[in-house]
Design a protein around this motif. Sequence first.
Motif, PDB file in Angstrom:
ATOM      1  N   VAL C 197       0.872  -1.173   0.000  1.00  0.00           N
ATOM      2  CA  VAL C 197       0.000   0.000   0.000  1.00  0.00           C
ATOM      3  C   VAL C 197       0.915   1.231   0.000  1.00  0.00           C
ATOM      4  N   GLU C 694       6.337  -4.776   5.140  1.00  0.00           N
ATOM      5  CA  GLU C 694       5.021  -4.371   4.653  1.00  0.00           C
ATOM      6  C   GLU C 694       4.242  -5.559   4.079  1.00  0.00           C
ATOM      7  N   TYR C 712      -0.480  -2.648   9.308  1.00  0.00           N
ATOM      8  CA  TYR C 712       0.394  -2.491   8.143  1.00  0.00           C
ATOM      9  C   TYR C 712       1.676  -1.823   8.645  1.00  0.00           C
ATOM     10  N   THR C 713       2.782  -2.505   8.512  1.00  0.00           N
ATOM     11  CA  THR C 713       4.005  -2.023   9.125  1.00  0.00           C
ATOM     12  C   THR C 713       4.717  -1.021   8.232  1.00  0.00           C
ATOM     13  N   MET C 714       4.617   0.225   8.606  1.00  0.00           N
ATOM     14  CA  MET C 714       5.385   1.261   7.922  1.00  0.00           C
ATOM     15  C   MET C 714       6.795   1.278   8.506  1.00  0.00           C
ATOM     16  N   PRO C 715       7.799   1.407   7.638  1.00  0.00           N
ATOM     17  CA  PRO C 715       9.159   1.535   8.182  1.00  0.00           C
ATOM     18  C   PRO C 715       9.244   2.786   9.065  1.00  0.00           C
TER      19      PRO C 715
END
Lengths: 161, 260, 787
Positions: C197, C694, C712-715
């Motif tokens: 995404v 992600e 949702y893993t955002m850096p």
Amino acid sequence: MTKVTMTVNGKTVSGDVEGRTLLASFLRDDQGLTGTHIGCDTSQCGACVVHVDGVAVKSCTMLAAEADGATVDTIEGQANADGSLNVIQQAFQDHHGLQCGFCTPGMVMSAAALLKENPKPSEQEIREYLEGNICRCTGYHNIVKAIMAASGQDVTAIAAE
Amino acid sequence: MYNFDVEKPGTVADAVAAMRTEDAQALGGGQTLIPTLKQRLASPSTLVSLKGVAEMQGITRDGDSLRIGGATTHATVAADGNYAALSALASHIGDPAVRNRGTIGGSLANNDPAACYPAAALASGATIVTTSREIAADDYFQGMFDTALEEGEIITAVNFPIPQAANYQKFVQPASRFALVGVFVAKYADGVRVAVTGASNEGVFRWTEAEAALSANFAASALEGLSVSADNMIADLHGSATYRAHLVKVMTGRAVAAAS
Amino acid sequence: MPKDTGIGAATVRREDVRFLTGTGEYTDDITLAKQTYAVFARSTVAHGTIKSIDTSAAEVMPGVLAVFTGEDFAEVGGNPAGWLINSRDGEPMKEPKRPVLAHGKVRHVGDAYAAVIAETVQQARDAVEAIEADIEEFDAIVDMNAALSGSNYVHDEIGTNQCFDWGWIEDNREATDNAIKNAHHVTTLELVNNRLVPNAMEPRASIGSYKASTGEYTLHTTSQNPHLTRLLISAFVLGIPENMLTVIAPDVGGGFGSKIYHYGEEALVLAAAKRLNRPVKWTADRTESFLTDAHGRDHVTKIELALDKDGKFLAFRTDTKANVGAYLSNFSTATPTFLHGTLMAGNYTVPLVYVNVKAVFTNTAPVDAYRGAGRPEATYSIERVIDKAARELGMDPIELRRKNFVKPDQYPFASAAGLEYDAGNYDALMDKMEEVADVAGFAARRAESEKNGKLRGFGVNAYIEACGIAPSNLVGVLGSRVGLYDAATVRVNATGNLSVMVGAHSHGQGHETAFPQVVAEMLGIDPAVIDIVHGDTSKIPFGMGTYGSRSLAVCGSAVVRATEKIINKAKKIAGHMLEASEHDITLADGVFSVSGTDKSVTFGEVALKAYIPHEYPLEDIEPGLEETAFYDPANFTYPSGAYACEVEVDPETGKVTVERMTAVDDFGNVINPMIVTGQVQGGLAQGIGQALLENTSYDENGQLLSASYMDYTMPRADDLPMFAVDHSQGTPCTHNPLGVKGCGEAGAIGSPPTVVNAVIDALQSGGKDVTHIDMPVSPARVWEAMQ
């Protein structure tokens, strides 16, 4: 509607708000201070960080009614009195610590809060402090570098322009 | 958000009175509640903000007991240091801005299955002090998002007995930064308590086999041969039940090794 | 001109001041007089038939001004795909209509089927809840294999879920098959290029307004290319005459591809503004962004690499299923085909390439170009299978790549995937990477990690990409329905300052700083007097926008051409002023001189003369000093690079930590090295995010499990190291006037395979027989692979 009064960037302001009005909405919609941004709904991204009574908070996760009587500082109040960029803002420009600019107000406000607590943070301390500020553009490298530079640390050894 | 009124009582008594309004809900720091309201998942008539209740603020130590007011922020607990492992835990909840708003009472009242404070409270055998009674941690946590709190009851303080040694190890869920698995180990004169958060569909729980082994020998090696059942562990896109069960043991060992 | 401000100077960005002081102006910051608010009713099911929508209760709610449903747009056009792909059998792709609001069916969670316009956002939201939609839910089509084999269709009218079955290069198919059949060694890898995404930090937003007295529409919107949005709305969706529609993309908070496309919300706010004769604003919340922004990647690929006994590559063959989601987004058919298949020869002299891509409709959000757009998918497949081959053959991964590199004396090089590479030096990049990454010191660092109970791995990658899209004639043959030139107007004002109107839109790329550096260098003047105007179709000649790392290579070239025209005209004026032939006039440091004399006039004097044409040869020269150029590139540009990554793996938890990340890129000439480095750093973060963090996950019912930053893993800052970025090894592009190649996407293209290669290396060093883990290489996946 309830009337709230607060000191925003040194100026006393008031307005009528609903119970559900968020501090971020009050700043943006009632006060026209659109530098405070809203990037998520879950108190994660940090684009909305402002200072309330001197500490960093996420203004999208605080009710305007809760800030009644408080002192609020936003990105619009950060520049020096003569309008020039303050030391953190200037470091962000000098070290290319921003690209699209959307997360930037929150980043600057978080950086200011960090340096107040910890005037000479290490790279790791900066990275950990920014846990609640998401940037999609920069990869954080230059943000970290800018904050180190703003704290008076030598960043010439850190790779790249 | 649906609209609601905001009450800002200055005393516990006023807060209790305000909570008598139909569909009133207590507002601690709001760091979970406000996002929930934004999704229109709740529709309280009134939010009773506890931030202004002076009696619920701050930390006091009495010998080996620490009283933390229910409206005390994570940042305040993090800066305190009387109970080092608890301060360390608080210093890694959320992020700095969240820690400046979020409160211990709010966290314990919500009892998110992945929150950190429940592990500390349960492992420490803390006492949850409310507007109407005192509840032992062992009786307080009743499953995911479920507690012994009654309608209108507010957490005014939490009393922690300070252990001889303790540590909290959090393996973070990488997106939310809540605990994928968090283990709090606390060593007291009468034994060791181990509480696990993040892992179970039942919410925070005590790992009693590890407690027995560690009470006999407070060393990570004492955990050898023990295993945690994956039954009823949470499985989601961040990890399987088996993985979580494995992490419980790893994190417990690390907490024991790091305990001070 | 100050010496440190022209081409090659690391000038700080002028646009930063407004962003750093909170005075930028993003779409949601704008409030127009009498503004109203739109909120959409969105499907909570992935797939269903709309039996009825009852809006009567909503219509009478407080503050409600209008309610729209798909019925209101049944007669207008659909939002089209910009690229026609033909299947291997010659059949054109399937193009079901993408309506403004869902009509007949809802096809993914988040698909909008109605919209409420009200005086306030909260009133509109309240009214949306009062809309009663009877939607008969069907089984969701989520898995691509099931989509291709079943008889349950996302679009019933096309009777299939396959959009196309594309082969590239079809004439090479048999030869490729034979090469693989007869090869000394074939390495095979099945992999997933995970759906992402884009997550620009600014959610999408649009404000439609309408002026009844003139019939003019204005759309403020979060767009990377306002002209394309105008064109799509005018020519396809609403039929508003192009000259009656102004599209303004003000400050835009990141795009990464997701804001290239026209979305239905933009058409809705325009239509609603006309009906109400009031401005209508819509701003997405983050969950809406997750559900409705065009996603990226989502390929499932089997790749085979055939090698001879010496490790020379004989052929690449891939079989890919590409998810296009529920509707065709504007570039969605080009991304998995011509932006992907044509790069499948990589940096290598491999003689044969055959790529098969089946595009599949599913009940998920549309998938389109996301930073890299097809090239990351190609690079990932190639560079992962090469690494696996090196391991199988017991060869050093760097040496295996070098053995197959195109060499500097082979340019122009016709790749087996159909492109002509104009310049490059892949060995020089690899040499530099080995130096910057301190490959020699890796063994010692590994020993140190092992002492701490960690596994350490080293991963490498070489990539090439095609940027500066694109030659219109070429892409026209390949199915593009638009030209891919760009345009610029240079306006010299009478007082000597300049406005440069550019078709490229800047939303983080620093055009407002970098483009003046080019013009200032050419004119020999201070860039501070040059202002860049972008993002407003009423002010700019035309533009195809910002994507595909094209702004400088294409629009920058248009700026050069327009500036050349300015210089030519200015020389004529100067020649007249100095009573000399224009051919004897030279321009240096902002001064026009007659060669061999001390006669000169300044640039400012010439500008003034152009606008106050007294004693002026009006019969030969028009007054004014303003020139426009359209530039259509002769070829793609081909940035390339060599990347290295070192990771530590915690064998107890599976957690991967990126310890060192090195990017050595060839971008040709560099205008502003500070900005270029920043672009690479950002790309690296997104590439590492794809590799490790992600995860876009739909469940079997088509519900998006990762629909917020809670899942949702955002850096984040503490997920990443400092980066080592080098672009000293540039080989200038041979066919554009600046010799530039484009740098916006490289980091996101080069890094994912580098990271995964490093993780596999780490696990192998720990004695684990793990040859592949799909991205994101999460702790859980690593740990499970190790069991």
